[in-house]
Each structure stands twice: as C-alpha cells, then as structure tokens.
Design an enzyme around this catalytic site. Structure first.
Site, mmCIF file in Angstrom:
data_model
loop_
_atom_site.group_PDB
_atom_site.id
_atom_site.type_symbol
_atom_site.label_atom_id
_atom_site.label_comp_id
_atom_site.label_asym_id
_atom_site.label_seq_id
_atom_site.Cartn_x
_atom_site.Cartn_y
_atom_site.Cartn_z
ATOM 1 N N CYS A 74 0.839 -1.198 0.000
ATOM 2 C CA CYS A 74 0.000 0.000 0.000
ATOM 3 C C CYS A 74 0.879 1.255 0.000
ATOM 4 C CB CYS A 74 -0.936 -0.011 1.213
ATOM 5 S SG CYS A 74 -1.850 1.545 1.368
ATOM 6 N N HIS A 101 -5.696 1.650 7.829
ATOM 7 C CA HIS A 101 -5.856 1.203 6.441
ATOM 8 C C HIS A 101 -7.300 0.757 6.210
ATOM 9 C CE1 HIS A 101 -4.574 -0.310 2.522
ATOM 10 N NE2 HIS A 101 -5.522 -1.203 2.731
ATOM 11 N N HIS A 134 -8.977 7.910 0.981
ATOM 12 C CA HIS A 134 -8.393 9.254 1.053
ATOM 13 C C HIS A 134 -9.376 10.249 0.473
ATOM 14 C CE1 HIS A 134 -7.246 7.260 -2.682
ATOM 15 N NE2 HIS A 134 -7.294 8.450 -3.267
ATOM 16 N N HIS A 165 -6.568 2.739 -0.367
ATOM 17 C CA HIS A 165 -6.474 3.183 1.033
ATOM 18 C C HIS A 165 -7.268 4.490 1.038
ATOM 19 C CE1 HIS A 165 -3.772 3.854 4.806
ATOM 20 N NE2 HIS A 165 -4.672 4.820 4.783
HETATM 21 P P1 AMP Z 1 -7.361 7.981 -6.404
HETATM 22 O O1 AMP Z 1 -7.351 7.867 -7.891
HETATM 23 O O2 AMP Z 1 -8.595 8.650 -5.855
HETATM 24 O O3 AMP Z 1 -7.088 6.643 -5.725
HETATM 25 O O4 AMP Z 1 -6.196 8.966 -6.021
HETATM 26 C C1 AMP Z 1 -4.889 8.552 -5.744
HETATM 27 C C2 AMP Z 1 -4.055 9.776 -5.778
HETATM 28 O O5 AMP Z 1 -2.828 9.486 -5.158
HETATM 29 C C3 AMP Z 1 -3.743 10.267 -7.204
HETATM 30 O O6 AMP Z 1 -4.241 11.603 -7.353
HETATM 31 C C4 AMP Z 1 -2.233 10.186 -7.283
HETATM 32 O O7 AMP Z 1 -1.655 11.257 -8.007
HETATM 33 C C5 AMP Z 1 -1.837 10.221 -5.805
HETATM 34 N N1 AMP Z 1 -0.556 9.591 -5.491
HETATM 35 C C6 AMP Z 1 -0.142 8.353 -5.862
HETATM 36 N N2 AMP Z 1 1.075 8.103 -5.360
HETATM 37 C C7 AMP Z 1 1.431 9.193 -4.636
HETATM 38 C C8 AMP Z 1 2.584 9.537 -3.858
HETATM 39 N N3 AMP Z 1 3.615 8.709 -3.742
HETATM 40 N N4 AMP Z 1 2.605 10.757 -3.267
HETATM 41 C C9 AMP Z 1 1.560 11.608 -3.405
HETATM 42 N N5 AMP Z 1 0.448 11.330 -4.095
HETATM 43 C C10 AMP Z 1 0.384 10.140 -4.718
#
Ligand code: AMP
Length: 110
Positions: A4, A46, A98, A96
């Site tokens: 994750c 989580h 958010h 996860h």
């Molecule tokens: P979702 O599509 O709603 O699951 O959003 C996941 C978000 O996480 C996307 O907007 C990605 O750009 C962001 N994301 C993925 N990996 C990282 C990371 N290592 N640091 C910051 N944001 C991330």
C-alpha cells in the site's frame, strides 16, 4: 500492507510532501496535482475505501472531513472541492481511503 503506497508513506518508506500529521491522519501534496492546490487527507488506519467503512469508522470519517476544513481554513481558501473516489469504476487507484481537496485552477477532476 507492504504494497500500500499510503501505508508506506506513513511508515516513511516512500517520501512524500507532508502538509500535516497527527496520530490518526496525515495530509500530503498529491504527486500529480489536478489543481493549483491538491491535497490528500488520509487516515492512518488502512481502510480500503468509503465502501468499506463500518459503524466504528463514523468518528474517523467525521474527523477526516473536519481536517479537510482545517486545511482549507489555514490556507484561507475561499472555495474547494472535496472528492472521494470509490472503487475502480469510481476512479479510485489507491486502495487506502483518502479525501482529495482541490482548489484554484482545476486541471481535471482526480
Ligand atoms: P485515487 O485515484 O482517488 O485513488 O487517487 C490517488 C491519488 O494518489 C492520485 O491523485 C495520485 O496522483 C496520488 N498519489 C499516488 N502516489 C502518490 C505519492 N507517492 N505521493 C503523493 N500522491 C500520490
């Protein structure tokens, strides 16, 4: 939860730009921002997605939204969008839970 991304960020195994952290939550800048301000508000617990919430997560979910408000207040944002993507068909790529906070010039929805 080795695989994750967000758990690995909590454990500081993957770097991220932190905007806030406490015992239960952290806030990072999205690595691929879709707006001028694009924050991710994330519980440390989580939870797979909004669809996985149970009754015991009611306070956590409320606190998550209040933390989004705090981020908006601190930045004196006059308006913002709060977005939960739920499931692959809902655009969720990280499993996860958010909350996206987007403000300013919008490039696209996450
Ligand atoms: P979702 O599509 O709603 O699951 O959003 C996941 C978000 O996480 C996307 O907007 C990605 O750009 C962001 N994301 C993925 N990996 C990282 C990371 N290592 N640091 C910051 N944001 C991330």
């Amino acid at each position: 939860m080795e695989e994750c991304i967000f758990c690995n960020i909590i454990d500081k195994k993957i770097p991220a730009e932190f905007a806030y952290e406490d015992d239960d939550f952290f806030v990072i800048k999205d690595i691929n921002p879709k707006a001028e301000t694009h924050l991710l508000i994330i519980p440390k617990k989580h939870i797979f997605s909004v669809a996985s919430l149970t009754d015991e997560d009611r306070k956590l979910t409320s606190d998550l939204i209040f933390l989004a408000k705090k981020m908006g207040d601190e930045r004196k944002l006059s308006g913002y969008k709060l977005v939960f993507n739920v499931g692959r068909e809902g655009g969720q790529m990280v499993d996860h839970m958010h909350l996206h906070l987007l403000s300013g010039k919008l490039i696209s929805l996450p």
